[in-house]
Design a protein around this motif. Structure first.
Motif, PDB file in Angstrom:
ATOM      1  N   LEU A 155       0.806  -1.212   0.000  1.00 21.41           N
ATOM      2  CA  LEU A 155       0.000   0.000   0.000  1.00 21.41           C
ATOM      3  C   LEU A 155       0.844   1.269   0.000  1.00 21.41           C
ATOM      4  O   LEU A 155       0.560   2.215  -0.744  1.00 21.41           O
ATOM      5  N   GLY A 156       1.884   1.301   0.823  1.00 22.02           N
ATOM      6  CA  GLY A 156       2.705   2.506   0.906  1.00 22.02           C
ATOM      7  C   GLY A 156       3.354   2.849  -0.420  1.00 22.02           C
ATOM      8  O   GLY A 156       3.363   4.012  -0.852  1.00 22.02           O
ATOM      9  N   ARG A 157       3.887   1.831  -1.098  1.00 20.62           N
ATOM     10  CA  ARG A 157       4.537   2.069  -2.386  1.00 20.62           C
ATOM     11  C   ARG A 157       3.529   2.512  -3.447  1.00 20.62           C
ATOM     12  O   ARG A 157       3.809   3.411  -4.251  1.00 20.62           O
ATOM     13  N   VAL A 158       2.358   1.888  -3.444  1.00 20.36           N
ATOM     14  CA  VAL A 158       1.341   2.258  -4.436  1.00 20.36           C
ATOM     15  C   VAL A 158       0.854   3.686  -4.198  1.00 20.36           C
ATOM     16  O   VAL A 158       0.687   4.471  -5.142  1.00 20.36           O
ATOM     17  N   GLU A 159       0.655   4.051  -2.933  1.00 23.39           N
ATOM     18  CA  GLU A 159       0.228   5.413  -2.607  1.00 23.39           C
ATOM     19  C   GLU A 159       1.285   6.422  -3.029  1.00 23.39           C
ATOM     20  O   GLU A 159       0.971   7.507  -3.541  1.00 23.39           O
ATOM     21  N   ALA A 160       2.564   6.088  -2.815  1.00 22.52           N
ATOM     22  CA  ALA A 160       3.641   6.995  -3.207  1.00 22.52           C
ATOM     23  C   ALA A 160       3.658   7.201  -4.719  1.00 22.52           C
ATOM     24  O   ALA A 160       3.816   8.329  -5.209  1.00 22.52           O
ATOM     25  N   ILE A 161       3.494   6.114  -5.467  1.00 23.18           N
ATOM     26  CA  ILE A 161       3.458   6.217  -6.928  1.00 23.18           C
ATOM     27  C   ILE A 161       2.255   7.039  -7.369  1.00 23.18           C
ATOM     28  O   ILE A 161       2.344   7.885  -8.275  1.00 23.18           O
ATOM     29  N   GLU A 162       1.108   6.793  -6.718  1.00 22.74           N
ATOM     30  CA  GLU A 162      -0.108   7.517  -7.081  1.00 22.74           C
ATOM     31  C   GLU A 162       0.051   9.014  -6.843  1.00 22.74           C
ATOM     32  O   GLU A 162      -0.327   9.839  -7.688  1.00 22.74           O
ATOM     33  N   LEU A 163       0.628   9.401  -5.715  1.00 18.15           N
ATOM     34  CA  LEU A 163       0.818  10.822  -5.417  1.00 18.15           C
ATOM     35  C   LEU A 163       1.815  11.452  -6.391  1.00 18.15           C
ATOM     36  O   LEU A 163       1.637  12.591  -6.827  1.00 18.15           O
ATOM     37  N   GLY A 164       2.865  10.700  -6.727  1.00 18.83           N
ATOM     38  CA  GLY A 164       3.826  11.222  -7.681  1.00 18.83           C
ATOM     39  C   GLY A 164       3.219  11.443  -9.054  1.00 18.83           C
ATOM     40  O   GLY A 164       3.445  12.487  -9.695  1.00 18.83           O
ATOM     41  N   LEU A 165       2.432  10.465  -9.520  1.00 14.43           N
ATOM     42  CA  LEU A 165       1.773  10.610 -10.817  1.00 14.43           C
ATOM     43  C   LEU A 165       0.745  11.739 -10.803  1.00 14.43           C
ATOM     44  O   LEU A 165       0.589  12.462 -11.795  1.00 14.43           O
ATOM     45  N   ALA A 166       0.057  11.899  -9.674  1.00 14.09           N
ATOM     46  CA  ALA A 166      -0.927  12.979  -9.571  1.00 14.09           C
ATOM     47  C   ALA A 166      -0.250  14.342  -9.655  1.00 14.09           C
ATOM     48  O   ALA A 166      -0.737  15.250 -10.348  1.00 14.09           O
ATOM     49  N   ALA A 167       0.881  14.494  -8.950  1.00  7.64           N
ATOM     50  CA  ALA A 167       1.604  15.768  -8.993  1.00  7.64           C
ATOM     51  C   ALA A 167       2.126  16.053 -10.397  1.00  7.64           C
ATOM     52  O   ALA A 167       2.037  17.185 -10.896  1.00  7.64           O
ATOM     53  N   ALA A 168       2.656  15.010 -11.064  1.00  5.12           N
ATOM     54  CA  ALA A 168       3.161  15.192 -12.427  1.00  5.12           C
ATOM     55  C   ALA A 168       2.022  15.529 -13.394  1.00  5.12           C
ATOM     56  O   ALA A 168       2.173  16.387 -14.277  1.00  5.12           O
ATOM     57  N   SER A 169       0.876  14.875 -13.230  1.00  7.51           N
ATOM     58  CA  SER A 169      -0.268  15.130 -14.099  1.00  7.51           C
ATOM     59  C   SER A 169      -0.805  16.545 -13.902  1.00  7.51           C
ATOM     60  O   SER A 169      -1.161  17.230 -14.874  1.00  7.51           O
ATOM     61  N   GLU A 170      -0.859  16.973 -12.651  1.00  9.24           N
ATOM     62  CA  GLU A 170      -1.345  18.327 -12.369  1.00  9.24           C
ATOM     63  C   GLU A 170      -0.423  19.370 -12.986  1.00  9.24           C
ATOM     64  O   GLU A 170      -0.873  20.355 -13.587  1.00  9.24           O
ATOM     65  N   ALA A 171       0.894  19.153 -12.843  1.00  8.95           N
ATOM     66  CA  ALA A 171       1.852  20.092 -13.423  1.00  8.95           C
ATOM     67  C   ALA A 171       1.751  20.107 -14.947  1.00  8.95           C
ATOM     68  O   ALA A 171       1.803  21.174 -15.580  1.00  8.95           O
ATOM     69  N   ALA A 172       1.597  18.923 -15.546  1.00  7.21           N
ATOM     70  CA  ALA A 172       1.477  18.846 -17.000  1.00  7.21           C
ATOM     71  C   ALA A 172       0.214  19.548 -17.484  1.00  7.21           C
ATOM     72  O   ALA A 172       0.231  20.251 -18.516  1.00  7.21           O
ATOM     73  N   SER A 173      -0.877  19.384 -16.752  1.00  4.73           N
ATOM     74  CA  SER A 173      -2.128  20.021 -17.134  1.00  4.73           C
ATOM     75  C   SER A 173      -2.023  21.541 -17.057  1.00  4.73           C
ATOM     76  O   SER A 173      -2.467  22.264 -17.962  1.00  4.73           O
ATOM     77  N   ALA A 174      -1.406  22.048 -15.983  1.00  4.84           N
ATOM     78  CA  ALA A 174      -1.234  23.497 -15.840  1.00  4.84           C
ATOM     79  C   ALA A 174      -0.317  24.046 -16.929  1.00  4.84           C
ATOM     80  O   ALA A 174      -0.573  25.116 -17.494  1.00  4.84           O
ATOM     81  N   THR A 175       0.753  23.323 -17.225  1.00  4.50           N
ATOM     82  CA  THR A 175       1.669  23.753 -18.283  1.00  4.50           C
ATOM     83  C   THR A 175       0.975  23.771 -19.637  1.00  4.50           C
ATOM     84  O   THR A 175       1.130  24.717 -20.432  1.00  4.50           O
ATOM     85  N   PHE A 176       0.189  22.726 -19.902  1.00  2.30           N
ATOM     86  CA  PHE A 176      -0.546  22.635 -21.158  1.00  2.30           C
ATOM     87  C   PHE A 176      -1.517  23.798 -21.302  1.00  2.30           C
ATOM     88  O   PHE A 176      -1.626  24.404 -22.381  1.00  2.30           O
ATOM     89  N   ALA A 177      -2.209  24.140 -20.227  1.00  3.75           N
ATOM     90  CA  ALA A 177      -3.158  25.258 -20.279  1.00  3.75           C
ATOM     91  C   ALA A 177      -2.435  26.572 -20.545  1.00  3.75           C
ATOM     92  O   ALA A 177      -2.909  27.414 -21.320  1.00  3.75           O
ATOM     93  N   GLY A 178      -1.269  26.758 -19.921  1.00  4.62           N
ATOM     94  CA  GLY A 178      -0.508  27.979 -20.158  1.00  4.62           C
ATOM     95  C   GLY A 178       0.003  28.071 -21.585  1.00  4.62           C
ATOM     96  O   GLY A 178      -0.047  29.140 -22.216  1.00  4.62           O
ATOM     97  N   LEU A 179       0.490  26.945 -22.124  1.00  2.85           N
ATOM     98  CA  LEU A 179       1.001  26.941 -23.496  1.00  2.85           C
ATOM     99  C   LEU A 179      -0.109  27.215 -24.501  1.00  2.85           C
ATOM    100  O   LEU A 179       0.097  27.924 -25.498  1.00  2.85           O
ATOM    101  N   LEU A 180      -1.271  26.649 -24.263  1.00  2.00           N
ATOM    102  CA  LEU A 180      -2.389  26.887 -25.179  1.00  2.00           C
ATOM    103  C   LEU A 180      -2.753  28.370 -25.230  1.00  2.00           C
ATOM    104  O   LEU A 180      -3.074  28.901 -26.307  1.00  2.00           O
ATOM    105  N   GLN A 181      -2.698  29.038 -24.093  1.00  2.00           N
ATOM    106  CA  GLN A 181      -3.057  30.451 -24.062  1.00  2.00           C
ATOM    107  C   GLN A 181      -1.934  31.345 -24.598  1.00  2.00           C
ATOM    108  O   GLN A 181      -2.181  32.283 -25.354  1.00  2.00           O
TER     109      GLN A 181
END
Length: 208
Positions: A119-145
């Motif tokens: 569980l601990g390892r899966v949660e760590a991976i999930e949080l890491g992917l969530a942070a990366a996805s959030e950053a990618a989404s924000a970057t994508f929105a900025g680039l589009l504008q």
């Protein structure tokens, strides 16, 4: 979830600046109002979903995750299609409620189906992917504008379409994949119980 709502911080700033003859103080007030709506949605979402979910019935939690993408898509599409700032505030609440429900209930699903030793390892991976996805989404929105000339409402509509895509992915898993996962969990639990029983018999024999 993070892939959809990650762009919201960038879009909120842009929405706050939209309008005629706004002073810097008025823009700040509008931005504060939008973030207040985000907090309101994050508070109300789990409160609304909680009576409809039950940890002893994981399917209800999965259903909540599926419906969270309905709210996410509805909120993003609404802020894209409806121009008045009051409408933007209302749909921001809906979007934030969806993101909060999806985040919390998807974490509950992980806790339910993942083995305790993993569980601990899966949660760590999930949080890491969530942070990366959030950053990618924000970057994508900025680039589009900034680089492609898209306005905030067009970007919000794109995020809403992405939310619809994820809705169908989760819906497909709910319909076709959940039963397999549930059967595997039951098999693991029976195997664990059998191992515990055999260990108990072995201990009794040693004592005798």
């Amino acid at each position: 979830v993070a892939m959809v709502y990650g762009a919201s911080d960038v879009l909120n700033v842009s929405f706050a600046e939209q309008g005629t003859r706004l002073t810097s103080g008025e823009e700040s007030e509008r931005l504060g109002a939008l973030f207040f709506m985000v907090g309101t949605g994050c508070l109300l979402g789990p409160i609304i979903a909680e009576p409809l979910t039950n940890m002893e019935r994981p399917r209800t939690i999965l259903n909540a995750c599926v419906m969270s993408f309905v709210l996410l898509a509805m909120g993003c599409l609404g802020t894209g299609y409806f121009a008045p700032f009051s409408a933007t505030m209302c749909f921001t609440v809906i979007r934030a409620a969806g993101s909060s429900i999806g985040w919390i209930d998807s974490s509950l699903l992980i806790q339910h189906f993942v083995k305790p030793e993993m569980l601990g390892r899966v949660e760590a991976i999930e949080l890491g992917l969530a942070a990366a996805s959030e950053a990618a989404s924000a970057t994508f929105a900025g680039l589009l504008q900034d680089n492609l000339g898209q306005n905030p409402r067009q970007v919000s509509i794109l995020m809403g379409i992405l939310g619809v895509v994820f809705f169908f992915i989760w819906l497909g898993y709910n319909v076709f994949g959940y039963e397999t996962l549930e059967r595997r969990k039951h098999c693991e639990e029976r195997s664990r119980e059998n191992n515990t029983t055999r260990e108990g018999y072995a201990t009794e024999k040693l004592i005798i």
